[in-house]
Design a protein around this motif. Structure first.
Motif, PDB file in Angstrom:
ATOM      1  N   PHE A  19       0.835  -1.189   0.000  1.00  8.40           N
ATOM      2  CA  PHE A  19       0.000   0.000   0.000  1.00  8.40           C
ATOM      3  C   PHE A  19       0.880   1.253   0.000  1.00  8.40           C
ATOM      4  CE2 PHE A  19      -1.879   3.439   2.543  1.00  8.40           C
ATOM      5  CZ  PHE A  19      -2.961   3.747   1.729  1.00  8.40           C
ATOM      6  N   VAL A  20       1.950   1.219   0.785  1.00  7.79           N
ATOM      7  CA  VAL A  20       2.876   2.357   0.847  1.00  7.79           C
ATOM      8  C   VAL A  20       3.528   2.586  -0.511  1.00  7.79           C
ATOM      9  CG1 VAL A  20       5.016   3.230   1.890  1.00  7.79           C
ATOM     10  CG2 VAL A  20       3.321   2.077   3.317  1.00  7.79           C
ATOM     11  N   SER A  86     -10.139  -2.237   5.941  1.00  8.17           N
ATOM     12  CA  SER A  86     -10.071  -1.192   4.922  1.00  8.17           C
ATOM     13  C   SER A  86      -9.170  -1.605   3.764  1.00  8.17           C
ATOM     14  CB  SER A  86      -9.556   0.109   5.554  1.00  8.17           C
ATOM     15  OG  SER A  86      -9.430   1.118   4.587  1.00  8.17           O
ATOM     16  N   LEU A  87      -8.026  -2.230   4.081  1.00  9.52           N
ATOM     17  CA  LEU A  87      -7.110  -2.693   3.030  1.00  9.52           C
ATOM     18  C   LEU A  87      -7.738  -3.792   2.190  1.00  9.52           C
ATOM     19  CD1 LEU A  87      -3.466  -2.915   4.450  1.00  9.52           C
ATOM     20  CD2 LEU A  87      -4.272  -1.580   2.511  1.00  9.52           C
ATOM     21  N   VAL A  88      -8.422  -4.729   2.847  1.00  9.83           N
ATOM     22  CA  VAL A  88      -9.012  -5.862   2.131  1.00  9.83           C
ATOM     23  C   VAL A  88     -10.173  -5.409   1.243  1.00  9.83           C
ATOM     24  CG1 VAL A  88     -10.273  -8.027   2.395  1.00  9.83           C
ATOM     25  CG2 VAL A  88      -8.296  -7.552   3.847  1.00  9.83           C
ATOM     26  N   ARG A  89     -11.012  -4.536   1.772  1.00 14.14           N
ATOM     27  CA  ARG A  89     -12.215  -4.121   1.037  1.00 14.14           C
ATOM     28  C   ARG A  89     -11.914  -3.114  -0.060  1.00 14.14           C
ATOM     29  NH1 ARG A  89     -17.158  -2.463   4.726  1.00 14.14           N
ATOM     30  NH2 ARG A  89     -18.004  -2.269   2.625  1.00 14.14           N
ATOM     31  N   GLU A  90     -11.084  -2.117   0.264  1.00  8.67           N
ATOM     32  CA  GLU A  90     -10.890  -1.017  -0.670  1.00  8.67           C
ATOM     33  C   GLU A  90      -9.608  -1.131  -1.480  1.00  8.67           C
ATOM     34  OE1 GLU A  90     -11.156   2.606   1.488  1.00  8.67           O
ATOM     35  OE2 GLU A  90     -13.040   2.048   2.477  1.00  8.67           O
ATOM     36  N   GLY A 166       2.043  -4.042 -11.952  1.00  6.36           N
ATOM     37  CA  GLY A 166       0.915  -3.187 -12.335  1.00  6.36           C
ATOM     38  C   GLY A 166       0.071  -2.836 -11.120  1.00  6.36           C
ATOM     39  N   ASN A 167      -0.924  -1.986 -11.319  1.00  8.63           N
ATOM     40  CA  ASN A 167      -1.800  -1.581 -10.217  1.00  8.63           C
ATOM     41  C   ASN A 167      -2.585  -2.754  -9.653  1.00  8.63           C
ATOM     42  OD1 ASN A 167      -1.060   1.120 -10.305  1.00  8.63           O
ATOM     43  ND2 ASN A 167      -2.582   1.609 -11.873  1.00  8.63           N
ATOM     44  N   THR A 168      -2.977  -3.677 -10.549  1.00 11.34           N
ATOM     45  CA  THR A 168      -3.751  -4.838 -10.100  1.00 11.34           C
ATOM     46  C   THR A 168      -2.928  -5.720  -9.171  1.00 11.34           C
ATOM     47  OG1 THR A 168      -5.004  -4.844 -12.170  1.00 11.34           O
ATOM     48  CG2 THR A 168      -5.061  -6.855 -10.845  1.00 11.34           C
ATOM     49  N   GLY A 169      -1.675  -5.961  -9.543  1.00  9.39           N
ATOM     50  CA  GLY A 169      -0.806  -6.789  -8.714  1.00  9.39           C
ATOM     51  C   GLY A 169      -0.555  -6.169  -7.356  1.00  9.39           C
ATOM     52  N   LEU A 170      -0.331  -4.854  -7.325  1.00  6.74           N
ATOM     53  CA  LEU A 170      -0.107  -4.167  -6.054  1.00  6.74           C
ATOM     54  C   LEU A 170      -1.362  -4.192  -5.189  1.00  6.74           C
ATOM     55  CD1 LEU A 170       1.967  -1.072  -7.250  1.00  6.74           C
ATOM     56  CD2 LEU A 170       2.788  -2.980  -5.865  1.00  6.74           C
ATOM     57  N   ASN A 171      -2.521  -4.092  -5.846  1.00 11.58           N
ATOM     58  CA  ASN A 171      -3.786  -4.167  -5.118  1.00 11.58           C
ATOM     59  C   ASN A 171      -3.973  -5.535  -4.463  1.00 11.58           C
ATOM     60  OD1 ASN A 171      -5.872  -2.146  -4.734  1.00 11.58           O
ATOM     61  ND2 ASN A 171      -5.691  -1.778  -6.928  1.00 11.58           N
ATOM     62  N   LEU A 173      -1.623  -7.684  -3.592  1.00 16.10           N
ATOM     63  CA  LEU A 173      -0.673  -7.819  -2.489  1.00 16.10           C
ATOM     64  C   LEU A 173      -1.105  -7.002  -1.277  1.00 16.10           C
ATOM     65  CD1 LEU A 173       2.719  -7.739  -4.423  1.00 16.10           C
ATOM     66  CD2 LEU A 173       1.657  -9.699  -3.310  1.00 16.10           C
ATOM     67  N   SER A 174      -1.718  -5.847  -1.521  1.00 16.34           N
ATOM     68  CA  SER A 174      -2.231  -5.030  -0.417  1.00 16.34           C
ATOM     69  C   SER A 174      -3.359  -5.744   0.312  1.00 16.34           C
ATOM     70  CB  SER A 174      -2.726  -3.675  -0.942  1.00 16.34           C
ATOM     71  OG  SER A 174      -1.657  -2.898  -1.406  1.00 16.34           O
ATOM     72  N   LYS A 175      -4.212  -6.422  -0.448  1.00 20.25           N
ATOM     73  CA  LYS A 175      -5.319  -7.162   0.168  1.00 20.25           C
ATOM     74  C   LYS A 175      -4.803  -8.358   0.975  1.00 20.25           C
ATOM     75  CE  LYS A 175      -8.749  -5.875  -3.333  1.00 20.25           C
ATOM     76  NZ  LYS A 175      -9.727  -5.225  -2.462  1.00 20.25           N
ATOM     77  N   VAL A 176      -3.777  -9.032   0.458  1.00 18.40           N
ATOM     78  CA  VAL A 176      -3.161 -10.135   1.206  1.00 18.40           C
ATOM     79  C   VAL A 176      -2.555  -9.606   2.509  1.00 18.40           C
ATOM     80  CG1 VAL A 176      -1.304 -11.847   1.199  1.00 18.40           C
ATOM     81  CG2 VAL A 176      -2.720 -11.540  -0.833  1.00 18.40           C
ATOM     82  N   THR A 177      -1.905  -8.436   2.419  1.00 20.65           N
ATOM     83  CA  THR A 177      -1.360  -7.801   3.615  1.00 20.65           C
ATOM     84  C   THR A 177      -2.467  -7.516   4.625  1.00 20.65           C
ATOM     85  OG1 THR A 177       0.416  -6.760   2.346  1.00 20.65           O
ATOM     86  CG2 THR A 177      -0.095  -5.799   4.494  1.00 20.65           C
TER      87      THR A 177
END
Length: 202
Positions: A19-20, A86-90, A166-171, A173-177
């Motif tokens: 996310f950072v 918030s990370l998982v949903r958004e 890409g943005n999808t991959g980072l998204n 990984l953020s949700k996994v976090t």
């Protein structure tokens, strides 16, 4: 060594690195590689100094306020859980290009605080710092520093990560976090409840 590794993993996910990275990419959009590098260095240094203060400030703060560690565990765990949801949903929804004349300001706010060190992170660092005693304090501190070093490396590799994932991959990984943070939050809350119940003799 086991404590250092476990603390490193906890802090690595606590800082929500992907996310950072996404926030960093958005805030430094249009910046040169040199500018991004300087911003990353300043942001992580500010986050380190803030974390260092919080890490050693927990116990005195609880004593002054008359708050038990178990009570703070429950509160910090709930806040961390909300952050994880918030990370998982958004996921990552950031679009905040910054003008060149303001670029030096973003390294501390909003990049270091509240992106890296947010309310949930502050509470969790206070709890972890207060839990450790003796030589374990140094091991825990080493784990936290390692996590920040890893975050710094990711920020310096942010452009490559963007091209690779890409943005999808980072998204993703953020949700996994977020899921991992939710599990950590549950452990903190359960630990607080267990301590509260044991102390109350219920």
């Amino acid at each position: 060594m086991t404590l250092i590794l476990s603390t490193w993993v906890k802090f690595f996910f606590l800082f929500a690195p992907f996310f950072v990275v996404s926030m960093f990419l958005s805030l430094t959009k249009g910046a040169t590689s040199q500018q991004r590098g300087k911003t990353a260095n300043r942001a992580v240094m500010a986050a380190f100094l803030t974390s260092l203060i919080l890490f050693f400030f927990g116990t005195p703060l609880f004593e002054v306020l008359g708050i038990t560690l178990d009570s703070f565990r429950i509160g910090a765990g709930i806040l961390l859980f909300l952050s994880a949801i918030s990370l998982v949903r958004e996921g990552v929804r950031v679009n905040a290009e910054v003008p060149d004349d303001q670029r030096d300001d973003i390294s501390v706010v909003p990049l270091a605080i509240p992106t890296i060190i947010g309310p949930a992170t502050i509470g969790t660092i206070l709890v972890y710092g207060a839990e450790l005693e003796g030589t374990a304090v140094l091991e825990g501190l080493a784990g936290m520093v390692l996590a920040l070093v890893c975050l710094l490396i990711l920020l310096h590799l942010a452009s490559r990560l963007e091209r690779l994932l890409g943005n999808t991959g980072l998204n993703i990984l953020s949700k996994v976090t977020g899921l991992i943070l939710a599990a950590m939050a549950s452990e903190i809350v359960l630990s607080g409840l267990q301590g509260f119940i044991s102390r109350s003799g219920l």
